[in-house]
Design a protein around this motif. Structure first.
Motif, PDB file in Angstrom:
ATOM      1  N   ALA A 275      -0.544   2.596   7.668  1.00 24.48           N
ATOM      2  CA  ALA A 275       0.274   1.425   7.363  1.00 24.48           C
ATOM      3  C   ALA A 275       1.633   1.463   8.057  1.00 24.48           C
ATOM      4  CB  ALA A 275       0.473   1.319   5.850  1.00 24.48           C
ATOM      5  N   ARG A 276       2.068   2.645   8.465  1.00 26.73           N
ATOM      6  CA  ARG A 276       3.418   2.811   9.002  1.00 26.73           C
ATOM      7  C   ARG A 276       3.759   1.864  10.153  1.00 26.73           C
ATOM      8  NH1 ARG A 276       7.873   2.609  10.331  1.00 26.73           N
ATOM      9  NH2 ARG A 276       9.401   4.295  10.649  1.00 26.73           N
ATOM     10  N   PRO A 277       2.914   1.659  11.163  1.00 25.40           N
ATOM     11  CA  PRO A 277       3.294   0.776  12.269  1.00 25.40           C
ATOM     12  C   PRO A 277       3.534  -0.672  11.851  1.00 25.40           C
ATOM     13  CG  PRO A 277       1.426   2.153  12.871  1.00 25.40           C
ATOM     14  CD  PRO A 277       1.611   2.299  11.396  1.00 25.40           C
TER      15      PRO A 277
ATOM     16  N   PRO B 230      13.078   0.783   4.151  1.00 20.98           N
ATOM     17  CA  PRO B 230      13.305   2.205   3.825  1.00 20.98           C
ATOM     18  C   PRO B 230      12.024   2.978   3.565  1.00 20.98           C
ATOM     19  CG  PRO B 230      13.936   0.770   1.991  1.00 20.98           C
ATOM     20  CD  PRO B 230      13.679  -0.128   3.168  1.00 20.98           C
ATOM     21  N   LEU B 231      10.912   2.271   3.327  1.00 25.08           N
ATOM     22  CA  LEU B 231       9.639   2.969   3.157  1.00 25.08           C
ATOM     23  C   LEU B 231       9.281   3.779   4.399  1.00 25.08           C
ATOM     24  CD1 LEU B 231       7.488   0.159   1.488  1.00 25.08           C
ATOM     25  CD2 LEU B 231       8.148   2.317   0.414  1.00 25.08           C
ATOM     26  N   GLY B 232       9.718   3.311   5.562  1.00 27.54           N
ATOM     27  CA  GLY B 232       9.383   3.982   6.803  1.00 27.54           C
ATOM     28  C   GLY B 232       9.844   5.429   6.827  1.00 27.54           C
ATOM     29  N   ALA B 233      11.090   5.678   6.338  1.00 28.18           N
ATOM     30  CA  ALA B 233      11.617   7.041   6.327  1.00 28.18           C
ATOM     31  C   ALA B 233      10.811   7.934   5.390  1.00 28.18           C
ATOM     32  CB  ALA B 233      13.090   7.018   5.912  1.00 28.18           C
ATOM     33  N   ALA B 234      10.404   7.391   4.254  1.00 31.70           N
ATOM     34  CA  ALA B 234       9.614   8.176   3.305  1.00 31.70           C
ATOM     35  C   ALA B 234       8.252   8.522   3.896  1.00 31.70           C
ATOM     36  CB  ALA B 234       9.448   7.394   2.001  1.00 31.70           C
ATOM     37  N   VAL B 235       7.640   7.544   4.549  1.00 30.38           N
ATOM     38  CA  VAL B 235       6.338   7.793   5.167  1.00 30.38           C
ATOM     39  C   VAL B 235       6.471   8.839   6.271  1.00 30.38           C
ATOM     40  CG1 VAL B 235       4.470   6.773   6.523  1.00 30.38           C
ATOM     41  CG2 VAL B 235       5.426   5.519   4.573  1.00 30.38           C
ATOM     42  N   ASP B 236       7.517   8.738   7.085  1.00 27.64           N
ATOM     43  CA  ASP B 236       7.713   9.703   8.168  1.00 27.64           C
ATOM     44  C   ASP B 236       7.918  11.113   7.624  1.00 27.64           C
ATOM     45  OD1 ASP B 236       7.502   7.649   9.969  1.00 27.64           O
ATOM     46  OD2 ASP B 236       9.669   7.399  10.257  1.00 27.64           O
ATOM     47  N   ALA B 237       8.651  11.216   6.526  1.00 20.06           N
ATOM     48  CA  ALA B 237       8.886  12.535   5.936  1.00 20.06           C
ATOM     49  C   ALA B 237       7.586  13.160   5.462  1.00 20.06           C
ATOM     50  CB  ALA B 237       9.882  12.413   4.779  1.00 20.06           C
ATOM     51  N   TRP B 238       6.722  12.372   4.830  1.00 17.25           N
ATOM     52  CA  TRP B 238       5.443  12.896   4.368  1.00 17.25           C
ATOM     53  C   TRP B 238       4.512  13.202   5.545  1.00 17.25           C
ATOM     54  CZ3 TRP B 238       4.302  15.310   0.240  1.00 17.25           C
ATOM     55  CH2 TRP B 238       4.970  15.049  -0.955  1.00 17.25           C
ATOM     56  N   SER B 239       4.565  12.400   6.579  1.00 13.98           N
ATOM     57  CA  SER B 239       3.727  12.658   7.755  1.00 13.98           C
ATOM     58  C   SER B 239       4.100  13.984   8.405  1.00 13.98           C
ATOM     59  CB  SER B 239       3.875  11.516   8.769  1.00 13.98           C
ATOM     60  OG  SER B 239       3.347  10.308   8.239  1.00 13.98           O
ATOM     61  N   ALA B 240       5.397  14.331   8.377  1.00 14.03           N
ATOM     62  CA  ALA B 240       5.830  15.607   8.945  1.00 14.03           C
ATOM     63  C   ALA B 240       5.339  16.793   8.119  1.00 14.03           C
ATOM     64  CB  ALA B 240       7.356  15.624   9.036  1.00 14.03           C
ATOM     65  N   VAL B 241       5.214  16.588   6.808  1.00 13.51           N
ATOM     66  CA  VAL B 241       4.786  17.680   5.918  1.00 13.51           C
ATOM     67  C   VAL B 241       3.276  17.862   5.945  1.00 13.51           C
ATOM     68  CG1 VAL B 241       4.652  18.350   3.478  1.00 13.51           C
ATOM     69  CG2 VAL B 241       6.788  17.437   4.408  1.00 13.51           C
TER      70      VAL B 241
ATOM     71  N   LEU C  60       0.841  -1.204   0.000  1.00 13.35           N
ATOM     72  CA  LEU C  60       0.000   0.000   0.000  1.00 13.35           C
ATOM     73  C   LEU C  60       0.874   1.251   0.000  1.00 13.35           C
ATOM     74  CD1 LEU C  60      -2.715   1.448   0.208  1.00 13.35           C
ATOM     75  CD2 LEU C  60      -2.650   1.086   2.691  1.00 13.35           C
ATOM     76  N   CYS C  61       1.914   1.266   0.833  1.00 10.78           N
ATOM     77  CA  CYS C  61       2.809   2.421   0.869  1.00 10.78           C
ATOM     78  C   CYS C  61       3.523   2.614  -0.456  1.00 10.78           C
ATOM     79  CB  CYS C  61       3.827   2.245   1.996  1.00 10.78           C
ATOM     80  SG  CYS C  61       3.131   2.388   3.656  1.00 10.78           S
ATOM     81  N   ARG C  62       4.037   1.539  -1.024  1.00 14.23           N
ATOM     82  CA  ARG C  62       4.745   1.656  -2.305  1.00 14.23           C
ATOM     83  C   ARG C  62       3.832   2.214  -3.392  1.00 14.23           C
ATOM     84  NH1 ARG C  62       7.040  -3.331  -0.735  1.00 14.23           N
ATOM     85  NH2 ARG C  62       5.456  -4.460  -1.938  1.00 14.23           N
ATOM     86  N   ASP C  63       2.608   1.699  -3.441  1.00 18.35           N
ATOM     87  CA  ASP C  63       1.674   2.134  -4.482  1.00 18.35           C
ATOM     88  C   ASP C  63       1.346   3.621  -4.351  1.00 18.35           C
ATOM     89  OD1 ASP C  63       1.666  -0.435  -5.409  1.00 18.35           O
ATOM     90  OD2 ASP C  63      -0.282  -0.982  -4.536  1.00 18.35           O
ATOM     91  N   LEU C  64       1.143   4.085  -3.111  1.00 21.65           N
ATOM     92  CA  LEU C  64       0.784   5.489  -2.918  1.00 21.65           C
ATOM     93  C   LEU C  64       1.972   6.409  -3.160  1.00 21.65           C
ATOM     94  CD1 LEU C  64      -1.542   5.279   0.226  1.00 21.65           C
ATOM     95  CD2 LEU C  64      -2.181   5.371  -2.185  1.00 21.65           C
ATOM     96  N   LEU C  65       3.134   6.033  -2.669  1.00 19.92           N
ATOM     97  CA  LEU C  65       4.319   6.873  -2.856  1.00 19.92           C
ATOM     98  C   LEU C  65       4.672   7.000  -4.337  1.00 19.92           C
ATOM     99  CD1 LEU C  65       6.495   5.631   0.139  1.00 19.92           C
ATOM    100  CD2 LEU C  65       5.470   7.898  -0.121  1.00 19.92           C
ATOM    101  N   ALA C  66       4.418   5.929  -5.105  1.00 19.16           N
ATOM    102  CA  ALA C  66       4.728   5.959  -6.538  1.00 19.16           C
ATOM    103  C   ALA C  66       3.865   6.965  -7.290  1.00 19.16           C
ATOM    104  CB  ALA C  66       4.552   4.568  -7.135  1.00 19.16           C
ATOM    105  N   LEU C  67       2.712   7.317  -6.735  1.00 21.64           N
ATOM    106  CA  LEU C  67       1.802   8.243  -7.406  1.00 21.64           C
ATOM    107  C   LEU C  67       2.112   9.711  -7.097  1.00 21.64           C
ATOM    108  CD1 LEU C  67      -1.567   6.366  -6.852  1.00 21.64           C
ATOM    109  CD2 LEU C  67      -0.512   6.836  -9.063  1.00 21.64           C
TER     110      LEU C  67
END
Length: 254
Positions: free
Chosen positions: A229-231, A238-249, A183-190
């Motif tokens: 999905a993060r937990p 490495p998806l975790g760092a990308a998710v955290d960066a977007w969560s901060a924004v 789910l994270c990969r699919d959303l980040l790719a968009l």
């Protein structure tokens, strides 16, 4: 939208082709064109009348006169509950088999209704978990078909699909409910920009063109599902760092 249910008050007229009943909607939204189950028989809701005029739908708590197709109308009794079923009256097994063939969109008579019914069944906690999961998979497929049929913006469609996939993971856990990493990969790719670029635009988003503001909002609508999905991501993923960066924004986005 939940499954529609109608409770019969009276049968006003009936013959071998169908009839007219007074009913109360006791769940969901009843719409012209829906198919209802009466035991093993199927009835088609052809027309709805309220206060002397034809309407397209009515919802829970309201009474209407409905025109139904099907000989079983004559056998309906006061208090009997009619429940909406998938388009064309297909059972879950039939619908799963049909979707597995990848049918052309032209073969899908009511993609919006199919989507609404599948999502409603996946969320119906009165059903067994196994059945809800199967409906959830149908709902994901139906969401994609609806997006293709309506020509929705890719980010809008992704948010709708993520809502279904995220709900299944939340309710049934990773594995049975789906793959959080996928789910994270699919959303980040968009997402067509970095968190840093989004943060810079967000500093003065009120000065941006309307289309750009809308784009940022659509990205923002994806982010709650990444956070959900993060937990479930592995510590070394490495998806975790990308998710955290977007969560901060996210709080800074319009």
């Amino acid at each position: 939208m939940s499954i529609a249910e109608l409770q019969v008050y009276s049968v006003e007229e009936a013959d071998v082709s169908g009839g007219v009943c007074v009913v109360r909607c006791i769940g969901g939204v009843a719409r012209a064109g829906q198919v209802y189950a009466a035991g093993e028989s199927r009835l088609v809701l052809r027309r709805i009348e309220r206060h002397g005029r034809t309407v397209g739908f009515f919802d829970a708590g309201h009474v209407a006169k409905v025109h139904l197709t099907g000989a079983v109308v004559a056998l309906l009794t006061r208090g009997q509950v009619l429940t909406s079923v998938p388009p064309d009256g297909h059972a879950l097994e039939e619908l799963e088999a049909w979707l597995a063939t990848g049918p052309p969109l032209d073969d899908d008579p009511r993609p919006l209704e199919l989507h609404a019914l599948a999502v409603g069944r996946a969320r119906a906690d009165r059903l067994p978990d196994g059945v809800r999961l199967r409906w959830g998979r149908v709902a994901v497929a139906a969401t994609r078909r609806k997006a293709a049929w309506t020509g929705e913006d890719a980010l809008v469609a992704a948010a709708e699909e993520a809502a279904v996939r995220g709900y299944l993971i939340q309710q049934f856990g990773p594995g049975p409910g789906g793959d959080p990493a996928a789910l994270c990969r699919d959303l980040l790719a968009l997402i067509d920009m970095t968190p840093g670029a989004a943060a810079r635009e967000a500093l003065s988003w009120r000065d941006l063109p309307k289309a750009r503001i809308l784009h940022l909002r659509r990205i923002k609508n994806l982010l709650p599902w990444l956070a959900l999905a993060r937990p479930h991501l592995a510590a070394e993923d490495p998806l975790g760092a990308a998710v955290d960066a977007w969560s901060a924004v996210r709080p800074r986005l319009p």
